[in-house]
Design an enzyme around this catalytic site. Structure first.
Site, mmCIF file in Angstrom:
data_model
loop_
_atom_site.group_PDB
_atom_site.id
_atom_site.type_symbol
_atom_site.label_atom_id
_atom_site.label_comp_id
_atom_site.label_asym_id
_atom_site.label_seq_id
_atom_site.Cartn_x
_atom_site.Cartn_y
_atom_site.Cartn_z
ATOM 1 C CG ASP A 25 27.936 34.108 -14.468
ATOM 2 O OD1 ASP A 25 28.639 34.384 -13.488
ATOM 3 O OD2 ASP A 25 27.705 34.893 -15.412
ATOM 4 C CG ASP B 232 29.778 39.302 -12.314
ATOM 5 O OD1 ASP B 232 28.988 39.756 -13.162
ATOM 6 O OD2 ASP B 232 29.860 38.092 -12.024
HETATM 7 C C1 DX5 Z 1 24.994 36.931 -12.048
HETATM 8 C C2 DX5 Z 1 26.329 36.715 -12.712
HETATM 9 C C3 DX5 Z 1 26.791 37.819 -13.584
HETATM 10 C C4 DX5 Z 1 25.751 38.300 -14.573
HETATM 11 C C5 DX5 Z 1 26.011 39.749 -14.863
HETATM 12 O O1 DX5 Z 1 25.015 36.915 -10.689
HETATM 13 O O2 DX5 Z 1 27.381 36.438 -11.798
HETATM 14 O O3 DX5 Z 1 27.998 37.486 -14.252
HETATM 15 O O4 DX5 Z 1 25.717 37.548 -15.763
HETATM 16 O O5 DX5 Z 1 24.978 40.259 -15.641
HETATM 17 P P1 DX5 Z 1 24.807 41.820 -15.931
HETATM 18 O O6 DX5 Z 1 26.073 42.312 -16.546
HETATM 19 O O7 DX5 Z 1 23.630 41.893 -16.796
HETATM 20 O O8 DX5 Z 1 24.581 42.468 -14.566
HETATM 21 ZN ZN ZN Z 2 29.353 36.189 -12.777
#
Ligand code: DX5
Ligand code: ZN
Length: 225
Positions: A42, A182
Protein backbone atom coordinates in the site's frame (compact mmCIF):
# COMPACT_ATOMS: atom_id res chain seq x y z
CA UNK A 1 4.00 -12.71 -15.92
CA UNK A 2 0.35 -11.88 -15.45
CA UNK A 3 -2.42 -12.35 -12.90
CA UNK A 4 -3.38 -15.48 -14.85
CA UNK A 5 0.00 -16.97 -13.89
CA UNK A 6 -0.26 -15.97 -10.22
CA UNK A 7 -3.84 -16.79 -9.26
CA UNK A 8 -4.53 -20.38 -8.11
CA UNK A 9 -8.31 -20.11 -8.30
CA UNK A 10 -8.26 -17.42 -5.65
CA UNK A 11 -5.47 -15.77 -3.65
CA UNK A 12 -5.32 -14.42 -0.13
CA UNK A 13 -2.94 -11.45 -0.31
CA UNK A 14 -1.20 -10.32 2.88
CA UNK A 15 -1.23 -6.52 2.99
CA UNK A 16 2.25 -5.54 4.14
CA UNK A 17 0.90 -2.28 5.56
CA UNK A 18 0.05 -4.39 8.60
CA UNK A 19 3.49 -6.02 8.91
CA UNK A 20 6.06 -5.44 11.63
CA UNK A 21 8.53 -3.28 9.69
CA UNK A 22 11.40 -4.15 12.02
CA UNK A 23 11.04 -7.73 10.71
CA UNK A 24 9.60 -7.19 7.24
CA UNK A 25 11.89 -9.53 5.30
CA UNK A 26 11.46 -12.33 7.84
CA UNK A 27 7.68 -11.97 7.83
CA UNK A 28 7.62 -12.10 4.01
CA UNK A 29 9.80 -15.23 4.05
CA UNK A 30 7.58 -16.92 6.62
CA UNK A 31 4.52 -16.24 4.44
CA UNK A 32 6.33 -17.54 1.35
CA UNK A 33 7.07 -20.70 3.37
CA UNK A 34 3.31 -20.94 4.03
CA UNK A 35 2.82 -20.96 0.21
CA UNK A 36 1.73 -17.35 -0.10
CA UNK A 37 2.21 -16.11 -3.65
CA UNK A 38 0.97 -12.51 -4.01
CA UNK A 39 1.73 -9.67 -1.59
CA UNK A 40 -0.23 -6.41 -1.43
CA UNK A 41 1.82 -3.21 -0.98
CA UNK A 42 0.00 0.00 0.00
CA UNK A 43 1.38 3.34 -1.14
CA UNK A 44 -0.27 6.45 0.35
CA UNK A 45 0.87 9.99 -0.42
CA UNK A 46 -0.72 12.05 2.36
CA UNK A 47 -3.02 13.68 -0.23
CA UNK A 48 -5.34 11.08 -1.75
CA UNK A 49 -5.35 9.47 1.67
CA UNK A 50 -4.41 11.09 4.94
CA UNK A 51 -1.31 9.05 5.87
CA UNK A 52 2.02 8.72 4.12
CA UNK A 53 2.65 4.97 4.08
CA UNK A 54 5.60 3.53 2.15
CA UNK A 55 7.02 3.73 -1.36
CA UNK A 56 9.55 2.36 -3.86
CA UNK A 57 12.51 2.35 -1.45
CA UNK A 58 10.78 -0.13 0.85
CA UNK A 59 9.35 -2.01 -2.13
CA UNK A 60 12.77 -2.65 -3.67
CA UNK A 61 14.06 -4.08 -0.41
CA UNK A 62 11.64 -7.03 -0.58
CA UNK A 63 10.84 -7.69 -4.25
CA UNK A 64 14.01 -9.78 -4.89
CA UNK A 65 13.11 -12.38 -2.24
CA UNK A 66 9.48 -12.50 -3.45
CA UNK A 67 10.47 -12.95 -7.11
CA UNK A 68 13.14 -15.55 -6.25
CA UNK A 69 10.34 -17.77 -4.92
CA UNK A 70 7.92 -17.21 -7.82
CA UNK A 71 5.86 -14.57 -5.99
CA UNK A 72 4.42 -11.29 -7.17
CA UNK A 73 4.05 -7.78 -5.76
CA UNK A 74 0.68 -6.10 -6.14
CA UNK A 75 1.05 -2.35 -5.55
CA UNK A 76 -2.03 -0.38 -4.44
CA UNK A 77 -1.50 3.30 -5.20
CA UNK A 78 -3.65 5.45 -2.92
CA UNK A 79 -2.16 8.59 -4.44
CA UNK A 80 -3.00 11.56 -6.61
CA UNK A 81 -1.50 11.53 -10.15
CA UNK A 82 -0.77 7.77 -9.94
CA UNK A 83 0.78 7.46 -13.41
CA UNK A 84 3.86 9.36 -12.34
CA UNK A 85 4.70 6.50 -9.97
CA UNK A 86 4.41 3.66 -12.51
CA UNK A 87 8.03 3.83 -13.64
CA UNK A 88 9.51 4.01 -10.10
CA UNK A 89 7.29 1.12 -9.01
CA UNK A 90 8.40 -0.97 -11.98
CA UNK A 91 12.07 -0.19 -11.28
CA UNK A 92 11.56 -1.23 -7.64
CA UNK A 93 10.25 -4.62 -8.77
CA UNK A 94 6.49 -4.06 -8.67
CA UNK A 95 4.49 -6.44 -10.86
CA UNK A 96 1.04 -4.84 -10.87
CA UNK A 97 -0.21 -1.34 -10.09
CA UNK A 98 -3.73 -0.51 -8.98
CA UNK A 99 -4.73 3.14 -9.16
CA UNK A 100 -7.94 4.78 -7.95
CA UNK A 101 -10.84 5.60 -10.25
CA UNK A 102 -11.33 8.78 -8.17
CA UNK A 103 -7.73 9.92 -8.80
CA UNK A 104 -7.63 9.98 -12.61
CA UNK A 105 -9.50 11.65 -15.49
CA UNK A 106 -9.01 8.90 -18.05
CA UNK A 107 -9.07 5.33 -16.74
CA UNK A 108 -8.33 3.74 -20.15
CA UNK A 109 -5.28 5.94 -20.77
CA UNK A 110 -3.97 5.21 -17.26
CA UNK A 111 -4.34 1.45 -17.79
CA UNK A 112 -2.40 1.86 -21.06
CA UNK A 113 0.33 3.84 -19.25
CA UNK A 114 0.76 0.99 -16.73
CA UNK A 115 0.96 -1.57 -19.52
CA UNK A 116 3.56 0.58 -21.32
CA UNK A 117 5.80 0.07 -18.25
CA UNK A 118 5.30 -3.70 -18.40
CA UNK A 119 2.98 -3.67 -15.40
CA UNK A 120 -0.34 -5.40 -14.89
CA UNK A 121 -3.09 -2.85 -14.29
CA UNK A 122 -5.85 -2.55 -11.70
CA UNK A 123 -8.58 -0.01 -11.00
CA UNK A 124 -9.68 0.58 -7.38
CA UNK A 125 -12.75 2.42 -6.15
CA UNK A 126 -13.96 3.80 -2.84
CA UNK A 127 -17.13 2.81 -0.95
CA UNK A 128 -19.00 5.94 -2.14
CA UNK A 129 -18.29 5.26 -5.84
CA UNK A 130 -20.77 3.29 -7.94
CA UNK A 131 -19.53 -0.10 -9.20
CA UNK A 132 -21.51 0.53 -12.40
CA UNK A 133 -19.50 3.70 -13.12
CA UNK A 134 -16.24 1.80 -12.59
CA UNK A 135 -17.20 -1.27 -14.62
CA UNK A 136 -18.19 0.98 -17.53
CA UNK A 137 -14.55 2.09 -17.97
CA UNK A 138 -12.49 -0.73 -16.41
CA UNK A 139 -13.17 -3.71 -18.67
CA UNK A 140 -9.60 -3.51 -20.06
CA UNK A 141 -8.06 -3.79 -16.58
CA UNK A 142 -6.56 -7.00 -15.19
CA UNK A 143 -8.12 -6.50 -11.77
CA UNK A 144 -10.79 -4.27 -10.23
CA UNK A 145 -10.46 -3.49 -6.52
CA UNK A 146 -13.63 -2.95 -4.51
CA UNK A 147 -12.67 -1.15 -1.29
CA UNK A 148 -14.63 -2.48 1.68
CA UNK A 149 -13.35 0.35 3.91
CA UNK A 150 -12.52 3.96 3.17
CA UNK A 151 -8.84 3.76 2.15
CA UNK A 152 -6.20 5.02 4.51
CA UNK A 153 -5.68 2.77 7.49
CA UNK A 154 -5.54 -0.92 8.34
CA UNK A 155 -7.76 -2.25 11.09
CA UNK A 156 -11.09 -0.64 10.13
CA UNK A 157 -14.30 -2.70 10.25
CA UNK A 158 -15.50 -4.39 7.06
CA UNK A 159 -18.40 -2.57 5.35
CA UNK A 160 -21.10 -5.15 4.58
CA UNK A 161 -22.25 -3.25 1.49
CA UNK A 162 -19.17 -4.73 -0.21
CA UNK A 163 -20.95 -8.10 -0.60
CA UNK A 164 -23.50 -6.60 -2.99
CA UNK A 165 -20.96 -4.37 -4.71
CA UNK A 166 -18.74 -7.37 -5.49
CA UNK A 167 -21.70 -9.33 -6.87
CA UNK A 168 -22.69 -6.36 -9.05
CA UNK A 169 -19.14 -6.04 -10.41
CA UNK A 170 -19.05 -9.75 -11.21
CA UNK A 171 -22.23 -9.31 -13.29
CA UNK A 172 -20.79 -6.36 -15.18
CA UNK A 173 -17.13 -7.20 -15.80
CA UNK A 174 -15.72 -9.66 -18.33
CA UNK A 175 -14.85 -13.01 -16.75
CA UNK A 176 -11.09 -12.56 -17.23
CA UNK A 177 -11.03 -9.51 -14.92
CA UNK A 178 -10.25 -10.51 -11.32
CA UNK A 179 -12.23 -8.84 -8.55
CA UNK A 180 -10.22 -7.89 -5.47
CA UNK A 181 -11.54 -6.83 -2.06
CA UNK A 182 -9.51 -4.79 0.46
CA UNK A 183 -10.49 -3.72 3.97
CA UNK A 184 -11.59 -5.69 7.01
CA UNK A 185 -11.33 -9.03 5.20
CA UNK A 186 -11.15 -11.99 7.57
CA UNK A 187 -12.66 -15.30 8.64
CA UNK A 188 -16.13 -13.76 9.06
CA UNK A 189 -16.54 -12.59 5.46
CA UNK A 190 -13.93 -14.19 3.17
CA UNK A 191 -16.08 -17.12 2.09
CA UNK A 192 -19.09 -14.99 1.13
CA UNK A 193 -16.87 -12.52 -0.73
CA UNK A 194 -15.43 -15.40 -2.74
CA UNK A 195 -18.89 -16.85 -3.38
CA UNK A 196 -19.97 -13.44 -4.70
CA UNK A 197 -17.13 -13.37 -7.21
CA UNK A 198 -14.00 -12.02 -5.51
CA UNK A 199 -10.84 -13.97 -6.35
CA UNK A 200 -8.27 -11.68 -4.68
CA UNK A 201 -8.76 -11.21 -0.94
CA UNK A 202 -6.45 -8.66 0.71
CA UNK A 203 -5.89 -8.86 4.46
CA UNK A 204 -3.62 -6.93 6.83
CA UNK A 205 -4.93 -7.11 10.41
CA UNK A 206 -6.46 -10.56 10.16
CA UNK A 207 -2.99 -11.90 9.22
CA UNK A 208 -0.47 -9.64 10.98
CA UNK A 209 -2.38 -8.83 14.15
CA UNK A 210 -2.44 -12.56 14.86
CA UNK A 211 0.47 -13.97 16.83
CA UNK A 212 1.19 -16.37 13.97
CA UNK A 213 0.87 -14.64 10.55
CA UNK A 214 1.61 -17.78 8.45
CA UNK A 215 -0.98 -19.73 10.47
CA UNK A 216 -3.53 -16.94 10.03
CA UNK A 217 -2.77 -16.86 6.28
CA UNK A 218 -3.36 -20.62 6.02
CA UNK A 219 -6.62 -20.46 7.94
CA UNK A 220 -7.93 -17.74 5.60
CA UNK A 221 -6.99 -19.88 2.58
CA UNK A 222 -8.89 -22.78 4.16
CA UNK A 223 -11.90 -20.57 4.90
CA UNK A 224 -12.15 -19.83 1.16
CA UNK A 225 -13.31 -23.44 0.78
C1 DX5 B 1 -5.75 0.61 3.57
C2 DX5 B 1 -5.14 -0.41 2.65
C3 DX5 B 1 -5.44 -1.82 2.99
C4 DX5 B 1 -5.20 -2.18 4.44
C5 DX5 B 1 -6.14 -3.28 4.82
O1 DX5 B 1 -6.59 1.50 2.98
O2 DX5 B 1 -5.50 -0.23 1.29
O3 DX5 B 1 -4.75 -2.72 2.14
O4 DX5 B 1 -3.87 -2.53 4.72
O5 DX5 B 1 -6.05 -3.52 6.19
P1 DX5 B 1 -7.08 -4.46 6.97
O6 DX5 B 1 -7.06 -5.80 6.32
O7 DX5 B 1 -6.60 -4.43 8.35
O8 DX5 B 1 -8.45 -3.80 6.80
ZN1 ZN C 1 -4.66 -1.78 -0.05
Amino acid sequence: MTWTDWVRGAEVEPSLYGADFAHLGDQVDALLDADCRVFHFDVGDGHFIEPITMGPIVLQSITPQVHARGGAMDVHLMVESPAKYFEPVKKAGGDSVTFHFEAVDDVGATIAAARAQGLQAGVAFNPETSPDDVAAVASEADIVLCMSIHPGYSGQPFQEAAFGRVARLRELLPERVHIQVDGGVGDANIRELHANGATLLVAASSIFAAGDPPGAYRSLVQALG
